[in-house]
Design a protein around this motif. Sequence first.
Motif, PDB file in Angstrom:
ATOM      1  N   MET A  84       0.837  -1.207   0.000  1.00 44.52           N
ATOM      2  CA  MET A  84       0.000   0.000   0.000  1.00 44.52           C
ATOM      3  C   MET A  84       0.863   1.245   0.000  1.00 44.52           C
ATOM      4  SD  MET A  84      -3.001  -0.665   2.751  1.00 44.52           S
ATOM      5  CE  MET A  84      -1.811  -0.889   4.073  1.00 44.52           C
ATOM      6  N   ARG A  85       0.395   2.234  -0.742  1.00 40.22           N
ATOM      7  CA  ARG A  85       1.029   3.546  -0.734  1.00 40.22           C
ATOM      8  C   ARG A  85      -0.067   4.578  -0.488  1.00 40.22           C
ATOM      9  NH1 ARG A  85       6.258   4.104  -2.872  1.00 40.22           N
ATOM     10  NH2 ARG A  85       7.179   2.056  -3.274  1.00 40.22           N
ATOM     11  N   LEU A  86       0.074   5.281   0.635  1.00 43.20           N
ATOM     12  CA  LEU A  86      -0.906   6.285   1.033  1.00 43.20           C
ATOM     13  C   LEU A  86      -0.296   7.674   0.934  1.00 43.20           C
ATOM     14  CD1 LEU A  86      -2.250   4.564   4.273  1.00 43.20           C
ATOM     15  CD2 LEU A  86      -3.231   4.444   1.982  1.00 43.20           C
ATOM     16  N   ALA A  87      -1.148   8.663   0.671  1.00 43.63           N
ATOM     17  CA  ALA A  87      -0.711  10.053   0.658  1.00 43.63           C
ATOM     18  C   ALA A  87      -1.828  10.916   1.241  1.00 43.63           C
ATOM     19  CB  ALA A  87      -0.356  10.499  -0.755  1.00 43.63           C
ATOM     20  N   HIS A  88      -1.493  12.180   1.484  1.00 45.31           N
ATOM     21  CA  HIS A  88      -2.439  13.137   2.071  1.00 45.31           C
ATOM     22  C   HIS A  88      -2.447  14.343   1.136  1.00 45.31           C
ATOM     23  CE1 HIS A  88      -3.586  15.673   5.874  1.00 45.31           C
ATOM     24  NE2 HIS A  88      -4.638  15.350   5.150  1.00 45.31           N
ATOM     25  N   ILE A  89      -3.453  14.411   0.273  1.00 42.02           N
ATOM     26  CA  ILE A  89      -3.482  15.408  -0.787  1.00 42.02           C
ATOM     27  C   ILE A  89      -4.759  16.237  -0.684  1.00 42.02           C
ATOM     28  CG2 ILE A  89      -3.442  15.783  -3.282  1.00 42.02           C
ATOM     29  CD1 ILE A  89      -1.940  13.169  -3.581  1.00 42.02           C
ATOM     30  N   ASP A  90      -4.588  17.563  -0.701  1.00 36.27           N
ATOM     31  CA  ASP A  90      -5.717  18.488  -0.581  1.00 36.27           C
ATOM     32  C   ASP A  90      -6.575  18.180   0.640  1.00 36.27           C
ATOM     33  OD1 ASP A  90      -4.967  19.909  -2.848  1.00 36.27           O
ATOM     34  OD2 ASP A  90      -6.118  18.620  -4.199  1.00 36.27           O
ATOM     35  N   PRO A 138      -5.586  11.081   7.817  1.00 42.08           N
ATOM     36  CA  PRO A 138      -4.716   9.895   7.861  1.00 42.08           C
ATOM     37  C   PRO A 138      -4.739   9.182   9.201  1.00 42.08           C
ATOM     38  CG  PRO A 138      -3.565  11.723   6.830  1.00 42.08           C
ATOM     39  CD  PRO A 138      -4.853  12.280   7.368  1.00 42.08           C
ATOM     40  N   GLN A 139      -4.982   9.902  10.276  1.00 41.94           N
ATOM     41  CA  GLN A 139      -4.975   9.278  11.591  1.00 41.94           C
ATOM     42  C   GLN A 139      -6.079   8.231  11.724  1.00 41.94           C
ATOM     43  OE1 GLN A 139      -2.569   9.738  13.822  1.00 41.94           O
ATOM     44  NE2 GLN A 139      -3.477   8.171  15.120  1.00 41.94           N
ATOM     45  N   ALA A 140      -7.171   8.382  10.971  1.00 39.76           N
ATOM     46  CA  ALA A 140      -8.255   7.407  11.037  1.00 39.76           C
ATOM     47  C   ALA A 140      -7.796   6.037  10.565  1.00 39.76           C
ATOM     48  CB  ALA A 140      -9.446   7.882  10.195  1.00 39.76           C
ATOM     49  N   ALA A 141      -6.936   6.007   9.562  1.00 35.44           N
ATOM     50  CA  ALA A 141      -6.392   4.735   9.091  1.00 35.44           C
ATOM     51  C   ALA A 141      -5.352   4.188  10.057  1.00 35.44           C
ATOM     52  CB  ALA A 141      -5.786   4.911   7.706  1.00 35.44           C
ATOM     53  N   LEU A 142      -4.481   5.068  10.573  1.00 32.30           N
ATOM     54  CA  LEU A 142      -3.422   4.612  11.467  1.00 32.30           C
ATOM     55  C   LEU A 142      -3.966   4.140  12.810  1.00 32.30           C
ATOM     56  CD1 LEU A 142      -0.892   7.397  10.560  1.00 32.30           C
ATOM     57  CD2 LEU A 142      -0.528   4.952  10.215  1.00 32.30           C
ATOM     58  N   ALA A 143      -5.067   4.724  13.247  1.00 29.51           N
ATOM     59  CA  ALA A 143      -5.639   4.346  14.540  1.00 29.51           C
ATOM     60  C   ALA A 143      -6.182   2.922  14.531  1.00 29.51           C
ATOM     61  CB  ALA A 143      -6.747   5.321  14.924  1.00 29.51           C
ATOM     62  N   ASP A 144      -6.513   2.405  13.347  1.00 26.64           N
ATOM     63  CA  ASP A 144      -7.013   1.035  13.222  1.00 26.64           C
ATOM     64  C   ASP A 144      -6.315   0.391  12.035  1.00 26.64           C
ATOM     65  OD1 ASP A 144      -8.441  -1.267  13.548  1.00 26.64           O
ATOM     66  OD2 ASP A 144     -10.382  -0.442  12.951  1.00 26.64           O
ATOM     67  N   TRP A 145      -4.992   0.325  12.123  1.00 22.01           N
ATOM     68  CA  TRP A 145      -4.175  -0.041  10.976  1.00 22.01           C
ATOM     69  C   TRP A 145      -4.463  -1.450  10.457  1.00 22.01           C
ATOM     70  CZ3 TRP A 145      -1.878   2.437   7.365  1.00 22.01           C
ATOM     71  CH2 TRP A 145      -0.939   1.794   6.554  1.00 22.01           C
ATOM     72  N   GLU A 146      -4.673  -2.402  11.357  1.00 17.34           N
ATOM     73  CA  GLU A 146      -4.913  -3.772  10.908  1.00 17.34           C
ATOM     74  C   GLU A 146      -6.199  -3.860  10.097  1.00 17.34           C
ATOM     75  OE1 GLU A 146      -4.581  -6.717  13.939  1.00 17.34           O
ATOM     76  OE2 GLU A 146      -2.672  -5.956  14.672  1.00 17.34           O
ATOM     77  N   SER A 147      -7.263  -3.221  10.579  1.00 13.61           N
ATOM     78  CA  SER A 147      -8.527  -3.235   9.836  1.00 13.61           C
ATOM     79  C   SER A 147      -8.384  -2.471   8.528  1.00 13.61           C
ATOM     80  CB  SER A 147      -9.645  -2.617  10.674  1.00 13.61           C
ATOM     81  OG  SER A 147      -9.895  -3.400  11.821  1.00 13.61           O
ATOM     82  N   PHE A 148      -7.676  -1.346   8.582  1.00 15.79           N
ATOM     83  CA  PHE A 148      -7.489  -0.574   7.359  1.00 15.79           C
ATOM     84  C   PHE A 148      -6.703  -1.376   6.326  1.00 15.79           C
ATOM     85  CE2 PHE A 148      -5.006   2.191   4.621  1.00 15.79           C
ATOM     86  CZ  PHE A 148      -6.017   2.950   4.047  1.00 15.79           C
ATOM     87  N   GLY A 149      -5.650  -2.038   6.772  1.00 12.19           N
ATOM     88  CA  GLY A 149      -4.850  -2.833   5.846  1.00 12.19           C
ATOM     89  C   GLY A 149      -5.660  -3.937   5.195  1.00 12.19           C
ATOM     90  N   ALA A 150      -6.489  -4.597   5.987  1.00 12.14           N
ATOM     91  CA  ALA A 150      -7.321  -5.662   5.429  1.00 12.14           C
ATOM     92  C   ALA A 150      -8.295  -5.100   4.404  1.00 12.14           C
ATOM     93  CB  ALA A 150      -8.070  -6.367   6.556  1.00 12.14           C
ATOM     94  N   TRP A 151      -8.925  -3.951   4.732  1.00 12.25           N
ATOM     95  CA  TRP A 151      -9.853  -3.335   3.780  1.00 12.25           C
ATOM     96  C   TRP A 151      -9.115  -2.918   2.504  1.00 12.25           C
ATOM     97  CZ3 TRP A 151      -9.341   1.605   1.791  1.00 12.25           C
ATOM     98  CH2 TRP A 151     -10.344   1.969   0.886  1.00 12.25           C
ATOM     99  N   ALA A 152      -7.955  -2.274   2.654  1.00 10.38           N
ATOM    100  CA  ALA A 152      -7.243  -1.724   1.506  1.00 10.38           C
ATOM    101  C   ALA A 152      -6.813  -2.818   0.546  1.00 10.38           C
ATOM    102  CB  ALA A 152      -6.040  -0.926   1.978  1.00 10.38           C
ATOM    103  N   ARG A 153      -6.288  -3.910   1.070  1.00 11.81           N
ATOM    104  CA  ARG A 153      -5.827  -4.981   0.183  1.00 11.81           C
ATOM    105  C   ARG A 153      -6.991  -5.634  -0.556  1.00 11.81           C
ATOM    106  NH1 ARG A 153      -2.377  -4.762   4.514  1.00 11.81           N
ATOM    107  NH2 ARG A 153      -0.187  -4.524   3.933  1.00 11.81           N
ATOM    108  N   GLU A 154      -8.092  -5.816   0.153  1.00  8.42           N
ATOM    109  CA  GLU A 154      -9.273  -6.382  -0.500  1.00  8.42           C
ATOM    110  C   GLU A 154      -9.829  -5.410  -1.539  1.00  8.42           C
ATOM    111  OE1 GLU A 154     -13.753  -8.058   0.640  1.00  8.42           O
ATOM    112  OE2 GLU A 154     -12.333  -7.522   2.231  1.00  8.42           O
ATOM    113  N   TYR A 155      -9.877  -4.137  -1.176  1.00  4.88           N
ATOM    114  CA  TYR A 155     -10.427  -3.139  -2.096  1.00  4.88           C
ATOM    115  C   TYR A 155      -9.568  -3.004  -3.351  1.00  4.88           C
ATOM    116  CZ  TYR A 155     -11.399   1.352  -4.194  1.00  4.88           C
ATOM    117  OH  TYR A 155     -11.660   2.330  -5.108  1.00  4.88           O
TER     118      TYR A 155
END
Length: 287
Positions: free
Chosen positions: A1-7, A33-50
């Motif tokens: 995953m590659r995340l960024a914070h744009i606009d 971005p903190q919303a993803a980092l605060a629940d990183w495991e769930s975010f990672g699972a969602w991101a890879r599936e998505y």
Amino acid sequence: MRLAHIDGRLVIKAPQGYLDVAAESDGRFGPDPQAALADWESFGAWAREYLASPGAEAATAVAPRAEAVWGSPVGRPAQIFAVGLNYRDHIAESELDVPTEPAVFTKFATSLTGHECPVELPEGLVDWEAELVVVIGRECHRVTRENAWSHVAGLTVGQDLSERRLQLTGPAPQFSLGKSYPGFAPLGPELVSTDEFTDPDDLEIGCRLEGGEVLQKSRTGHMVFDVPELIARLSAVCPLLPGDIIFTGTPAGVGGARTPQKFLAPGDVLVTWIEGVGTLRTPMTAS
């Protein structure tokens, strides 16, 4: 995953560009971005599936635009740790002894900025320090070095910009103040998850002036205290929280150690890279 914070919004990289996380996750994550980092495991699972789904292939990229404003890919961490004297060649050019414990200080959160964001140079002598920056993804306290990488969300490129006059004002040096002017902690452009790397402990790192000379070039494998060791030693004292960041030190080539000394000036553009992580561009402007 590659995340960024744009606009002002968290985005995730796909083949067609960056996709808005809040929109694509139906508001489950983002735009901070903190919303993803605060629940990183769930975010990672969602991101890879998505990212593997037809929806991601059909989604319309929202960035980057030429006029896009890049923010820190981490947002506002609760804690910022930084480590000095962590490359043997930098220790040698500083004419100091190799430390037996990491030399730890902090940079304040108001110094954070992003890729392509201009830094207004204060009066003084502003130096560069290319650094690998580690972002914590899972809370850890008293972890072993063997388990340390499992607590990391990802890596990003950073500069520990330093105004040397204030930093070295005595009798006790002012490391944190001298390194915390606005914009003195540029990060980015992306936060890259650790599974992108075959060996995250040995990456080329360097910086140069745009259109000019290479200022620093080394490998992160030359650290005195590597990433797992830093996490183990820091977490032995302080619980590390999701979103916390660690500046891991800089190699040789800083301006203050040169003969004659060299410092940043208005109009300079500092280009910092780390192998597999990305390239951070930081323009310098007059006060």
